[in-house]
Design a protein around this motif. Structure first.
Motif: not given
Ligand code: SF4
Ligand code: SF4
Lengths: 290, 189
Positions: B26-32, B47, B50, B80-82
């Motif tokens: 996870c890069i903590q981008c906050g998309t979720c 996020s 996580i 999620c981009p990851r």
């Molecule tokens: S969308 Fe994926 S990468 Fe981005 S905060 Fe959520 S779990 Fe992490």
């Protein structure tokens, strides 16, 4: 005739979505499909189970998959939730050998074995891909000309995506409506959540999502909604009055299973359609096509 | 031997669950979180859960209401981009929270799921009417009464079956043998 192993799921067999099961069978017949109900199937393993005892949930799915494997046929379900649960178990059993070992051992305790050869399909997938829009069009007896239909996909038909439509901007039900002669409504909430089973435990949260979906469909000119999911149908139909009360609206939008609308276009009779089971009466809108 | 910190053990516990292994990516981008229809009502956003898991905040994560407000809509997962399966993580948190006896007092979702599971174990399938009544009697008898008009309209349209679909006796025995074995084998990890 095409043959499939059939997993109705609890809602569409004896439960609240019986009309879904009945119309699914009737429409399949009309399209030359024989749905052979899996002998002695059990609950798919469902989301609530996976929230408590993951291994038990995988085992519930695996028993059904093992039974289906014996038939050598694709396993078809009309329920979006069963579709995700069975597919998820199917792919995780391939991906995680440790999990597979435990599930194998549990299945063996019941004298079963699962090799992993079953394909799990949604009923909509076999209609639009195995049979095709052209054949569906050719089966239409009463074109739904002039009927404005909102295709409500919900979540689990298209997410987390087992491959037959786009996870956020799906099109298969839109095309289905067109092949029945109707007009499809494009509305922003077509693949957003209806509140799912939290309508039972967290009513406020789910009612607000139900309200948003209904409003989105109505604002874009829908006369009725169709869906491929028992839970979506129940939430949008049975809780429509509660949503009206909460948001001071009067939606009055009939919510049908897509198989019911297909049945109307195919000229099937009420016994095969189960339209009377809709809480928001469907006859006012569908009357001229019946 | 390597000494394990509190942090390590919780994140390892979560990564060991099928679908949970991505948590380290996870890069903590906050998309979720931005995608989640119920994020506003959660004690901690998806996020945040996580980040907290990686910081070893086991008790805070497992006693929150967050995962019990998850709808399994899978929007987070497909965006999620990851490639992290956030929905599976939510299920994993639920299982761990129950296993650790930390499940949240302010949400009724665990009670609903529990009555569901009891029915499935004993019958092999779900009689919806029985399940819902049982759930309301356990949690909120007053609401059961408020919902009566809707229940009656479902019933009138043949949609509230009292009779449960049952497996054959052999099927029931087989299913129980499988589930008992699964219980004996413990969890998925
Ligand atoms: S969308 Fe994926 S990468 Fe981005 S905060 Fe959520 S779990 Fe992490
Ligand atoms: S699956 Fe759960 S956590 Fe993910 S967006 Fe939907 S409700 Fe939120």
């Amino acid at each position: 005739m095409r043959y499939y192993a059939y997993f109705p799921g609890c809602s569409s067999s004896e439960g609240g979505a019986k009309a879904y099961g009945v119309s699914a069978q009737a429409v399949s017949k009309a399209l030359g499909i024989e749905l052979l109900e899996l002998d002695d199937w059990n609950c798919c393993g469902s989301t609530p189970y996976s929230s408590f005892e993951e291994l038990a949930s995988f085992c519930l799915s695996a028993r059904n998959l093992a039974l289906a494997e014996k038939t050598g046929l694709d396993l078809v379900t009309p329920c979006s939730s069963c579709y995700v649960i069975l597919n998820r178990a199917n792919s995780y059993l391939k991906q995680y050998p440790d999990l597979k070992a435990k599930v194998d051992e549990s299945l063996a305790a019941g004298g079963l074995e699962y090799k992993g050869t079953v394909r799990v399909r949604h009923l909509l997938d076999i209609f639009v891909n195995d049979i095709g829009y052209d054949t569906i069009s050719a089966t239409v007896k009463k074109s739904l000309e002039g009927l404005k239909v909102a295709p409500y996909y919900g979540c689990q038909l298209v997410r987390p995506s087992f491959g037959f439509d786009h996870p956020e901007m799906p099109e298969s039900i839109d095309k289905l409506i067109v092949s029945l002669g109707g007009e499809t409504i494009n509305f922003p909430k077509k693949a957003r959540c209806c509140g799912g089973s939290l309508i039972i435990s967290e009513e406020d949260l789910s009612l607000s999502l139900i309200g948003k979906v209904l409003k989105s469909a109505l604002d874009n000119g829908a006369e009725c909604i169709i869906t491929p999911c028992p839970l979506c149908q129940t939430n949008l139909d049975a809780y429509q009055k509660s949503a009206d009360k909460r948001f001071m609206t009067s939606f009055n939008l009939p919510v049908l299973f897509f198989t019911q609308l297909m049945g109307v276009a195919f000229g099937l009779v009420e016994r095969d359609l189960g339209l009377k089971s809709c809480i928001v009466p469907a006859e006012t809108v569908l009357g001229k096509y019946l | 031997m390597e000494r394990r910190t509190r942090t390590d053990s919780f994140i390892e516990e979560v990564s060991a669950i099928p679908g949970g292994e991505g948590i380290r990516l996870c890069i903590q981008c906050g998309t979720c979180t931005a995608s989640c229809p119920n994020a506003d009502s959660m004690d901690h956003t998806p996020s945040q859960l996580i980040a907290m898991t990686r910081a070893g905040m086991k008790e805070e994560v497992l006693s929150s209401n967050a995962m019990w407000h998850c709808l399994s809509c899978y929007l987070c997962t497909v965006r999620c981009p990851r490639g992290i399966k956030q929905t599976d993580l939510m299920h994993a948190f639920e299982c761990l929270s129950v296993r650790e006896g930390l499940s949240h007092g302010r949400t009724l979702t665990p009670a609903m799921y529990r009555s569901f599971n009891d029915f499935v174990y004993s019958l092999g399938s779900l009689p919806e009417a029985g399940f819902i009544t049982w759930y309301y009697l356990l949690t909120n008898p007053l609401r059961a009464i408020r919902l009566l008009p809707m229940a009656l309209s479902l019933r009138k349209r043949g949609r509230l079956t009292i009779r449960a679909r049952r497996l054959t006796p052999e099927g029931t025995r087989q299913l129980r043998a499988i589930l008992d074995k699964a219980e004996e084998l413990g969890g998925v990890s």
